[in-house]
Enzyme design. Structure first.
Site, PDB file in Angstrom:
ATOM      1  N   LEU A  31       2.076   8.273  16.136  1.00 19.87           N
ATOM      2  CA  LEU A  31       1.408   6.978  15.963  1.00 19.87           C
ATOM      3  C   LEU A  31      -0.094   7.121  15.727  1.00 19.87           C
ATOM      4  CD1 LEU A  31       3.221   4.910  18.760  1.00 19.87           C
ATOM      5  CD2 LEU A  31       3.866   5.230  16.359  1.00 19.87           C
ATOM      6  N   HIS A  32      -0.608   6.239  14.886  1.00 17.64           N
ATOM      7  CA  HIS A  32      -2.031   6.230  14.545  1.00 17.64           C
ATOM      8  C   HIS A  32      -2.491   4.769  14.475  1.00 17.64           C
ATOM      9  CE1 HIS A  32      -0.434   5.201  10.633  1.00 17.64           C
ATOM     10  NE2 HIS A  32       0.195   6.369  10.546  1.00 17.64           N
ATOM     11  N   HIS A  35      -0.140   2.094  12.895  1.00 15.59           N
ATOM     12  CA  HIS A  35       0.877   1.571  13.812  1.00 15.59           C
ATOM     13  C   HIS A  35       0.234   0.620  14.823  1.00 15.59           C
ATOM     14  CE1 HIS A  35       2.585   5.623  12.657  1.00 15.59           C
ATOM     15  NE2 HIS A  35       3.617   4.848  12.392  1.00 15.59           N
ATOM     16  N   GLY A 145       4.349  -2.304   7.690  1.00 13.60           N
ATOM     17  CA  GLY A 145       3.064  -2.056   7.038  1.00 13.60           C
ATOM     18  C   GLY A 145       3.164  -2.196   5.529  1.00 13.60           C
ATOM     19  N   GLN A 151       9.237  -0.724   0.860  1.00 10.74           N
ATOM     20  CA  GLN A 151      10.049  -0.915   2.066  1.00 10.74           C
ATOM     21  C   GLN A 151      10.022  -2.385   2.482  1.00 10.74           C
ATOM     22  OE1 GLN A 151      10.301   1.927   5.531  1.00 10.74           O
ATOM     23  NE2 GLN A 151       8.666   0.628   6.281  1.00 10.74           N
ATOM     24  N   VAL A 174      -4.029   0.195   6.865  1.00 11.36           N
ATOM     25  CA  VAL A 174      -5.209   0.668   7.597  1.00 11.36           C
ATOM     26  C   VAL A 174      -5.618   2.016   7.003  1.00 11.36           C
ATOM     27  CG1 VAL A 174      -6.125   1.365   9.843  1.00 11.36           C
ATOM     28  CG2 VAL A 174      -4.480  -0.523   9.685  1.00 11.36           C
ATOM     29  N   ARG A 185       1.921  11.852   7.967  1.00 14.40           N
ATOM     30  CA  ARG A 185       1.974  13.082   7.167  1.00 14.40           C
ATOM     31  C   ARG A 185       0.596  13.682   6.906  1.00 14.40           C
ATOM     32  NH1 ARG A 185       6.623  10.452   5.067  1.00 14.40           N
ATOM     33  NH2 ARG A 185       8.423  11.850   5.067  1.00 14.40           N
TER      34      ARG A 185
HETATM   35  P1  AMP Z   1       6.387   5.101  10.053  1.00 13.51           P
HETATM   36  O1  AMP Z   1       6.241   5.533  11.487  1.00 13.51           O
HETATM   37  O2  AMP Z   1       5.611   5.945   9.092  1.00 13.51           O
HETATM   38  O3  AMP Z   1       7.803   4.850   9.642  1.00 13.51           O
HETATM   39  O4  AMP Z   1       5.671   3.697   9.982  1.00 13.51           O
HETATM   40  C1  AMP Z   1       6.057   2.652  10.839  1.00 13.51           C
HETATM   41  C2  AMP Z   1       5.439   1.392  10.336  1.00 13.51           C
HETATM   42  O5  AMP Z   1       4.015   1.527  10.306  1.00 13.51           O
HETATM   43  C3  AMP Z   1       5.884   1.048   8.909  1.00 13.51           C
HETATM   44  O6  AMP Z   1       6.109  -0.346   8.822  1.00 13.51           O
HETATM   45  C4  AMP Z   1       4.701   1.476   8.094  1.00 13.51           C
HETATM   46  O7  AMP Z   1       4.568   0.747   6.881  1.00 13.51           O
HETATM   47  C5  AMP Z   1       3.557   1.165   9.032  1.00 13.51           C
HETATM   48  N1  AMP Z   1       2.377   1.950   8.665  1.00 13.51           N
HETATM   49  C6  AMP Z   1       2.309   3.291   8.469  1.00 13.51           C
HETATM   50  N2  AMP Z   1       1.072   3.647   8.083  1.00 13.51           N
HETATM   51  C7  AMP Z   1       0.339   2.510   8.024  1.00 13.51           C
HETATM   52  C8  AMP Z   1      -1.029   2.210   7.685  1.00 13.51           C
HETATM   53  N3  AMP Z   1      -1.882   3.150   7.325  1.00 13.51           N
HETATM   54  N4  AMP Z   1      -1.414   0.914   7.748  1.00 13.51           N
HETATM   55  C9  AMP Z   1      -0.548  -0.060   8.096  1.00 13.51           C
HETATM   56  N5  AMP Z   1       0.732   0.155   8.447  1.00 13.51           N
HETATM   57  C10 AMP Z   1       1.178   1.420   8.397  1.00 13.51           C
END
Ligand code: AMP
Length: 258
Positions: A31-32, A35, A145, A151, A174, A185
């Site tokens: 998480l960053h 999230h 996101g 997606q 973000v 990644r």
């Molecule tokens: P993930 O853990 O990569 O599957 O992402 C989980 C959720 O966080 C998804 O809905 C992503 O679109 C969202 N997300 C990932 N990176 C970002 C970002 N930089 N800004 C906003 N939402 C994000």
């Protein structure tokens, strides 16, 4: 925050919470602040916030990508608790895909192009796991996101087609101060690759597919696709490889820069 590892445990925990709005934020962990923005939006709007933490094998086509996906559960649970999550749902792959599992959801047209063309079966995996999470949590609101614009489109279509009784909120991307979209990644990039990856948001800022492709190739970045997509809002979307790391990003073609 309570951590639940089985469907039965989460269902039982949520049973007495059905009065107020339940928000669900699906994640794959590492998480960053991207999230965190989703969690903040859910916390602001919902009485109860559920965050799932599940690296979904069904949405990976390359085993190396799945095996190399960062896993930082302790850090993630601490961040979630700090963000005000009420329930963290952390199932095993066997819990979500028990032996004999054979039911899949395919959003056939929206899931076929862009990411779908380069990652066959990706959106089938995404749609299936999200529908299962929606069935387990029965959220009123779900948060995704805009970073993963396709997606969002695929899931909106699924929610519409299957008449699911929930609302999807798309949260703006973000970015780091230098413009690179936050992504789990990014941790895989070397310092040199991280610098080179900045060409991606800069190329998308041209808001022109041909100009963006040219800028990426000039920066020595392998382009999988750079295309405008008729989403809501329309976006210029790209997937590239910087070294062995695959990055995606998109800029909306309407409204302010992200
Ligand atoms: P993930 O853990 O990569 O599957 O992402 C989980 C959720 O966080 C998804 O809905 C992503 O679109 C969202 N997300 C990932 N990176 C970002 C970002 N930089 N800004 C906003 N939402 C994000």
């Amino acid at each position: 925050m309570r951590t639940c590892r089985t469907i039965a445990e989460l269902r039982a925990a949520l049973e007495s919470r059905r009065g107020g709005a339940i928000g669900l934020v699906p994640t794959m962990g590492a998480l960053h602040d991207g999230h965190r923005a989703l969690l903040r939006a859910a916390r602001d709007e919902c009485e109860f916030v559920v965050m799932s933490l599940f690296v979904n094998p069904a949405q990976f086509s390359a085993p190396a990508d799945l095996n190399g996906y960062p896993r930082e559960e302790e850090h993630d649970l601490a961040l979630a608790a700090d963000a005000g999550v009420d329930f963290a749902f952390v199932p095993t792959a066997e819990e979500m895909y028990p032996p004999g599992f054979q039911t899949w959801v395919d959003v056939t047209e929206l899931g076929a192009g862009l990411e779908g063309a380069f990652r066959p079966g990706h959106f089938r995996g995404v749609a299936t796991v999200c529908l299962k999470l929606f069935a387990i949590v029965r959220p009123d609101l779900v948060y995704f996101g805009q970073k993963d614009a396709q997606q969002v489109e695929v899931l909106r279509q699924m929610i519409h087609d299957l008449a699911l009784d929930l609302e999807l909120r798309a949260i703006p991307t973000v970015r780091d101060t230098d413009g690179l979209a936050l992504s789990s990644r990014n941790a895989r990039l070397t310092a040199e690759e991280r610098q080179r990856a900045l060409a991606l948001p800069r190329a998308l800022a041209t808001r022109d597919a041909a100009a963006a492709r040219e800028a990426l190739e000039a920066a020595g970045i392998a382009v999988e696709y750079v295309e405008t997509a008729p989403f809501d809002p329309p976006v210029l979307a790209a997937a590239v490889r910087v070294g062995s790391t695959r990055l995606i990003d998109n800029f909306p073609l309407e409204g302010d820069a992200p």
